[in-house]
Design an enzyme around this catalytic site. Structure first.
Site, short mmCIF file in Angstrom:
data_model
loop_
_atom_site.label_atom_id
_atom_site.label_comp_id
_atom_site.label_asym_id
_atom_site.label_seq_id
_atom_site.Cartn_x
_atom_site.Cartn_y
_atom_site.Cartn_z
N GLU A 94 -1.25 6.56 8.10
CA GLU A 94 -1.92 7.55 7.27
C GLU A 94 -2.94 8.30 8.11
O GLU A 94 -3.37 7.81 9.17
CB GLU A 94 -2.60 6.89 6.06
CG GLU A 94 -3.74 5.97 6.41
CD GLU A 94 -4.33 5.29 5.18
OE1 GLU A 94 -3.72 5.34 4.11
OE2 GLU A 94 -5.42 4.69 5.31
N ARG A 111 -7.19 -8.22 -6.84
CA ARG A 111 -7.84 -9.53 -6.71
C ARG A 111 -9.35 -9.32 -6.73
O ARG A 111 -9.83 -8.19 -6.77
CB ARG A 111 -7.44 -10.17 -5.39
CG ARG A 111 -7.74 -9.26 -4.19
CD ARG A 111 -7.46 -9.95 -2.87
NE ARG A 111 -7.48 -9.02 -1.75
CZ ARG A 111 -8.56 -8.60 -1.13
NH1 ARG A 111 -9.75 -8.99 -1.54
NH2 ARG A 111 -8.48 -7.78 -0.09
N HIS A 134 -12.41 -2.43 11.04
CA HIS A 134 -11.99 -2.02 9.70
C HIS A 134 -12.26 -3.10 8.65
O HIS A 134 -11.68 -3.09 7.57
CB HIS A 134 -10.50 -1.64 9.68
CG HIS A 134 -10.12 -0.69 10.77
ND1 HIS A 134 -10.55 0.61 10.79
CD2 HIS A 134 -9.41 -0.87 11.91
CE1 HIS A 134 -10.09 1.20 11.89
NE2 HIS A 134 -9.40 0.32 12.58
N LYS A 192 0.82 -1.21 0.00
CA LYS A 192 0.00 0.00 0.00
C LYS A 192 0.86 1.26 0.00
O LYS A 192 0.44 2.31 -0.49
CB LYS A 192 -0.94 -0.02 1.19
CG LYS A 192 -1.95 -1.18 1.13
CD LYS A 192 -2.82 -1.22 2.37
CE LYS A 192 -3.86 -2.33 2.28
NZ LYS A 192 -3.26 -3.68 2.21
#
Length: 617
Positions: A185, A276, A220, A116
């Site tokens: 982040e 995916r 999450h 990521k």
């Protein structure tokens, strides 16, 4: 043309891919761990190959073993499903190097987006430096660089918690994905999680195949998803499409993939690209009338997409049915799934069938239930109604939470965001008002006893039965009379082992009952029959910390020993179950008087881990 295909995965996604393969006339091969020897996906495949071991790291994360299995079974293609090795470029290369067809994007595209951090760099973004995070940056999100599914993620609201979050997220990521790299982040409190499904062929055509909203999440990890995402302006939708195509072009993408965003204040913030198939792909299939797995296979065979994608038709919503207890920190549950059935008119994707065991090694998702209708409101009503009437006989599940979530005004009006459960979980998990389910269970159990010893010529004491319902004990009383069974406040119209009919205030209410040992199901209510006389040896000392779920003790707080002083809320013991880590904290400030947990020890629910004696005030 592909003739035989191996799915390098398990459970629901393997069964779903096999279904499409059967429709296409493709033979199927499953791989399974020892724990999955009798799993549904291993049974429905044409051929199955054993991967010795039980834990994912020994089996489904061993690319070398899976390639060996594929060659031994004589397959000519491998589909990775989602999770496990689905975004591992080395595995994709190993499949291709073995001369097999890879049902997925090129390894280089996976490599570019699997991390990521690198994906953000490709999109012109950069993560935060842990050494430079300040109070002004809070809250932040610690996130695994590899993998997905909500694992290896922690919200940090105080600077002093950053170091521990980095450590625990890294440990969880390493266990789930074999890669402990994490990054930081900004965390947007009230954003919506919106994603774009893309499909790209080898000839340069890229379809942005609609949007999905996946804002309702726990840990999450998505719980309810829908397509298309409601309430987006046409301009914002086109911006999302453009960014998704940009991401695909940046890595020469091929196949099915998903580009994820956080939408806040009318703007799209890039999160990541999943190279995916997604768990929530069925809502796109239902909304667009397309089989994404069939398209993946056709693209891998060199097929060409039409110039323009199909148009959406109506609305689709998916709910993930988990064996877990939302009211107790989403604790995963294990045991026998006696029966699972949903009403006709909705789609059920599952990797379980009646009698299967839900174990400790894998994700606790039982099934995905999907409803499609002409409008969003109709789809919500159809899905909520189907879940409400579903028969789920087995470990505790999140069905009631799903029904209440779907009917919550914030969701029905399309105003939800990723903080939905932070705000509403307590209200959504409150026990339902008292019902007649315990009485119906008792009357069903009593059927047939009145003729032999139940009825008395003179007035007698009532029969008493006790049940545990949603963690609370309830007691019911009834009588055997000349006319049959009787109870206060109702008229017993009918009672047998399978059905009870009670007349309440002139209205007949029907209850279907099923029993498996001490477990009783009355309609959608799960009860546990309690012994008539409580076991006096079952009393526990105050401050006892019990394992809330089956799992493995993976960590004990540094220096923790009997006699230590602990603070209320302090993390003491960490369990790993179903690829998630769960912290056991001190309930009070006091002294640790007993520590039974040992690193590496397997524990069952209710196992005594430690005892904390509260400090006298």
């Amino acid at each position: 043309m592909i003739s035989t295909l191996l799915v390098a995965n398990r459970g629901e996604i393997a069964c779903r891919i096999f279904r499409t393969c059967r429709e296409l006339g493709i033979r199927t091969v499953a791989v399974h761990s020892d724990a999955d020897e009798n799993a549904l996906h291993a049974r429905v495949a044409d051929t199955a190959v054993r991967l010795p071991g039980a834990a994912p790291a020994e089996t489904y994360l061993r690319g070398d073993l899976i390639v060996k299995a594929a060659l031994a079974a004589g397959v000519d293609a491998v589909h990775p499903g989602y999770g496990f090795l689905s975004e591992n470029p080395d595995f994709a290369r190993a499949v291709l190097d073995a001369g097999l067809t890879w049902i997925g994007p090129p390894p280089e595209a996976i490599e570019a987006m699997a991390s990521k951090t690198r994906a953000k760099e490709l999109m012109g973004l950069a993560p935060l430096d842990p050494a430079q995070v300040t109070e002004a940056d809070l809250p932040v999100l610690v996130k695994a660089a590899a993998g997905g599914g909500g694992r290896g993620m922690r919200i940090v609201r105080r600077l002093e918690g950053l170091s521990a979050a980095l450590e625990s997220a890294g440990a969880e990521a390493a266990s789930a994905f074999g890669d402990g790299e994490v990054f930081i982040e900004p965390y947007l409190e009230h954003g919506r999680h919106v994603e774009v499904q893309i499909l790209a062929d080898t000839h340069g055509t890229i379809w942005p195949l609609g949007t999905r909203d996946c804002s309702l999440q726990r840990r999450h990890q998505k719980v309810i998803e829908e397509a298309p995402a409601p309430g987006l302006s046409e301009g914002l939708t086109q911006d999302l499409y453009a960014l998704a195509v940009q991401a695909a072009c940046a890595v020469a993408y091929v196949g099915a993939g998903t580009v994820e965003f956080l939408v806040a204040d009318g703007r799209a913030h890039f999160l990541e690209m999943n190279t995916r198939l997604q768990v929530e792909h069925p809502v796109t299939e239902e909304a667009f009338g397309i089989d994404l797995v069939a398209e993946q296979i056709r693209i891998a065979e060199g097929g060409t997409l039409e110039k323009d994608p199909p148009r959406a038709r109506g609305h689709a919503i998916e709910a993930r049915l988990y064996a877990e207890d939302p009211a107790h920190d989403w604790a995963p549950q294990t045991g026998t799934l006696h029966h699972l059935a949903v009403p006709a008119g909705v789609r059920l994707d599952t990797g379980y069938t009646d009698g299967d065991t839900i174990g400790v090694h894998y994700d606790p998702m039982l099934a995905k239930v999907v409803a499609h209708a002409a409008t969003r409101a109709e789809a919500i009503r159809r899905l909520a109604g189907a879940l409400e009437r579903a028969e789920i006989h087995g470990p505790a599940a999140n069905r009631d939470l799903l029904v209440r979530s779907l009917r919550h005004e914030e969701f029905t009006s399309g105003r939800m965001d990723t903080g939905f459960y932070d705000r509403h979980l307590t209200a959504l998990t409150e026990p339902a008002p008292g019902s007649y389910a315990p009485l119906a269970a008792a009357l069903a159990d009593a059927h047939g006893r009145s003729r032999f010893g139940g009825w008395r010529n003179l007035p007698s004491q009532p029969q008493v039965k006790r049940y545990a319902v949603a963690g609370e004990e309830q007691e019911v009383r009834y009588w055997h009379t000349r006319e049959g069974l009787a109870a206060d406040g109702v008229r017993v119209v009918h009672a047998d082992e399978r059905a009870v009919v009670l007349e309440v205030d002139g209205v007949e209410r029907k209850f279907r009952t099923t029993r498996y040992g001490d477990e009783v199901y009355v309609g959608t209510t799960r009860l546990t029959a309690l012994p008539r006389f409580p076991d006096p040896t079952a009393q526990l000392a105050p401050g006892s910390l019990l394992a809330p779920m089956p799992g493995t003790v993976v960590r004990i707080a540094d220096g923790l020993a009997e006699g230590a002083t602990v603070q209320a809320g302090q993390g003491l013991i960490w369990l790993e179950a179903m690829k998630m880590q769960h912290q056991i904290s001190a309930p009070v400030t006091g002294t640790l008087t007993a520590l039974h947990a040992r690193t590496g020890r397997q524990v069952e629910p209710g196992t005594l881990l430690a005892v904390v004696q509260e400090t006298s005030s």
